[in-house]
Scaffold this motif. Structure first.
Motif, PDB file in Angstrom:
ATOM      1  N   ASP A 135      33.308 -37.837  -9.323  1.00 13.28           N
ATOM      2  CA  ASP A 135      32.465 -36.779  -8.775  1.00 13.28           C
ATOM      3  C   ASP A 135      33.265 -35.490  -8.608  1.00 13.28           C
ATOM      4  OD1 ASP A 135      29.849 -35.967  -7.488  1.00 13.28           O
ATOM      5  OD2 ASP A 135      31.243 -35.567  -5.845  1.00 13.28           O
ATOM      6  N   TYR A 136      34.506 -35.624  -8.154  1.00 16.65           N
ATOM      7  CA  TYR A 136      35.332 -34.425  -7.978  1.00 16.65           C
ATOM      8  C   TYR A 136      35.645 -33.777  -9.324  1.00 16.65           C
ATOM      9  CZ  TYR A 136      39.242 -31.403  -6.921  1.00 16.65           C
ATOM     10  OH  TYR A 136      40.069 -30.306  -6.827  1.00 16.65           O
ATOM     11  N   GLN A 138      33.909 -33.948 -12.037  1.00 11.76           N
ATOM     12  CA  GLN A 138      32.674 -33.340 -12.538  1.00 11.76           C
ATOM     13  C   GLN A 138      32.393 -32.018 -11.828  1.00 11.76           C
ATOM     14  OE1 GLN A 138      31.093 -34.621 -15.127  1.00 11.76           O
ATOM     15  NE2 GLN A 138      29.653 -32.897 -15.161  1.00 11.76           N
ATOM     16  N   SER A 139      32.699 -31.964 -10.537  1.00 14.94           N
ATOM     17  CA  SER A 139      32.480 -30.712  -9.798  1.00 14.94           C
ATOM     18  C   SER A 139      33.398 -29.609 -10.301  1.00 14.94           C
ATOM     19  CB  SER A 139      32.699 -30.947  -8.294  1.00 14.94           C
ATOM     20  OG  SER A 139      34.068 -31.130  -7.991  1.00 14.94           O
ATOM     21  N   GLU A 142      31.829 -28.347 -13.530  1.00 12.37           N
ATOM     22  CA  GLU A 142      30.600 -27.593 -13.303  1.00 12.37           C
ATOM     23  C   GLU A 142      30.793 -26.394 -12.382  1.00 12.37           C
ATOM     24  OE1 GLU A 142      27.852 -30.423 -11.802  1.00 12.37           O
ATOM     25  OE2 GLU A 142      27.775 -31.602 -13.659  1.00 12.37           O
ATOM     26  N   GLY A 143      32.006 -26.207 -11.899  1.00 17.60           N
ATOM     27  CA  GLY A 143      32.265 -25.079 -11.019  1.00 17.60           C
ATOM     28  C   GLY A 143      31.770 -25.286  -9.605  1.00 17.60           C
ATOM     29  N   ARG A 144      31.506 -26.533  -9.221  1.00 14.05           N
ATOM     30  CA  ARG A 144      31.001 -26.795  -7.873  1.00 14.05           C
ATOM     31  C   ARG A 144      32.125 -27.043  -6.864  1.00 14.05           C
ATOM     32  NH1 ARG A 144      29.073 -31.380  -7.321  1.00 14.05           N
ATOM     33  NH2 ARG A 144      29.381 -32.366  -9.375  1.00 14.05           N
ATOM     34  N   ALA A 145      33.363 -27.236  -7.333  1.00  9.67           N
ATOM     35  CA  ALA A 145      34.460 -27.589  -6.433  1.00  9.67           C
ATOM     36  C   ALA A 145      34.749 -26.451  -5.467  1.00  9.67           C
ATOM     37  CB  ALA A 145      35.723 -27.910  -7.238  1.00  9.67           C
ATOM     38  N   ARG A 146      35.029 -26.816  -4.238  1.00 14.23           N
ATOM     39  CA  ARG A 146      35.349 -25.814  -3.229  1.00 14.23           C
ATOM     40  C   ARG A 146      36.705 -25.183  -3.528  1.00 14.23           C
ATOM     41  NH1 ARG A 146      34.917 -29.544   1.862  1.00 14.23           N
ATOM     42  NH2 ARG A 146      35.751 -30.973   0.303  1.00 14.23           N
TER      43      ARG A 146
END
Length: 385
Positions: A135-136, A138-139, A142-146
């Motif tokens: 999940d990390y 993939q984030s 996708e640019g979702r990681a903090r």
């Protein structure tokens, strides 16, 4: 490339999945099992906590490879790790906030916290770890990681568990060798085949560049040879030792040769220690009784535990029982035989237990008795008065 549960089957702190566990612990804000605070938030160091204490796992017959699985590790602050050391998970996980358990990817089913279900616990936690890592990753794609904050660097403490006889023995050996000017080894590291990437061993200690950097062959201390590919390690040019006593004897011989105190006898790698020949002292009536008691203990090891204390038998035949006992008491740490008996919960059969017994204590000096008593009490055995 996706990560699956098998990627967390690594063993020891040198395993490839060890940095991955540390990474997701930090970036995903795992919380401390005691304080409930984010790990590393207000600390300059963290420690590796074994969810199932390895001493208990060893007592229940799990192999060293199973005991040292990455999936049994969690990062905690030093104070929390110290508070929980040696505590079975069934005794404390139920008191933890469920959110804290989820943040450490610890299965919620209490049945999996029981020591008889340890293998099932490992399987379940590997699945949770792999899902979190994927999940990390993939984030990130996708640019979702903090990315709004910078993680402060913190140190991972490598303090050994002194309640573990084998860990204490290895720590003493490493300290002794470093003091002699030899290189610091990697501890608990996975050694892989450079051609295939296949794991060959989880070495208790590994000197990749030789005992002295750039001099000699890579040296491996592997105390569970049945779980390693010794033949392949040797083929790759490694010197492999399967005994702490053997490695210590090898280093001592090397040092004596270098100093001119011993002729170069072309000694190479040994898997078993080879004490120097010395005529035993003439037995007295008292030492004769001690000789008989030692032989009885050796026989009990063989019949009750199916364990053959080979090195100790050689020492007794060469130096007599009293001489062998005094040599072991002079050593900087406990012997391989002591560790084996500790793992089998039979410290009553150690030479140290015999030395401090009422029948034979008068044969030894005060400092020798102090060493024997300290070793026994260090590992939770109360000598009989």
């Amino acid at each position: 490339m996706a990560i699956d549960a098998q990627d967390f089957e690594g063993v020891g702190r040198g395993a490839r999945s060890y940095p991955l566990l540390y990474l997701i612990t930090r970036v995903l804000d795992s919380r401390d099992l005691v304080t409930n605070r984010v790990v590393g938030q207000d600390a300059t160091s963290v420690e590796v906590h074994e969810i199932f204490p390895k001493s208990e796992l060893a007592k229940h017959g799990y192999t060293r490879a199973e005991v040292n699985q990455i999936a049994n590790f969690a990062f905690l602050t030093s104070s929390s790790a110290s508070e929980l050391v040696g505590t079975p998970p069934a005794d404390y996980l139920g008191t933890c906030d469920p959110e804290v358990l989820r943040s450490q990817w610890i299965p919620a089913d209490p049945k999996l916290w029981e020591i008889e279900n340890y293998r099932e616990f490992l399987d379940a936690r590997r699945e949770l770890l792999a899902a979190a890592a994927n999940d990390y990753l993939q984030s990130l794609l996708e640019g979702r990681a903090r990315n709004e904050r910078t993680l402060a660097p913190i140190r991972v403490s490598e303090e050994p568990d002194e309640s573990d006889a084998r860990a204490a023995q290895i720590a003493s050996l490493v300290s002794e060798l470093v003091d002699m000017g030899f290189a610091e080894p990697a501890l608990g590291t996975e050694i892989t085949d450079p051609e295939t990437g296949r794991p060959l061993a989880v070495a208790e200690a590994f000197w990749a560049d030789g005992l002295q950097v750039g001099q000699g062959s890579p040296l491996v201390l592997e105390l569970d040879p049945e779980e390693a590919d010794i033949a392949r390690l040797t083929e790759l040019g490694c010197e492999v030792f399967t005994s702490v006593d053997a490695l210590r004897g090898y280093v001592q011989r090397r040092s004596e040769i270098a100093s001119g105190d011993r002729d170069d006898d072309a000694t190479t790698t040994v898997a078993e220690p080879e004490p120097e020949l010395e005529a035993p002292a003439e037995p007295t009536e008292a030492s004769g009784a001690f000789d008989r008691a030692v032989l009885d203990v050796i026989e009990r090891c063989r019949t009750e535990l199916r364990y053959n204390p080979r090195y100790f038998r050689v020492m007794v035949s060469q130096h007599g029982a009293l001489g062998a006992a005094r040599r072991l008491l002079l050593a900087p740490s406990v012997s391989d035989g002591f560790v084996t008996l500790w793992e089998r919960q039979r410290l009553d059969l150690t030479m140290e237990a015999l030395v401090v017994s009422a029948e034979f204590a008068h044969l030894f000096e005060v400092d020798e008795l102090a060493v024997a008593r300290q070793r026994l009490t260090d590992f939770s055995y109360e000598p009989v008065a």
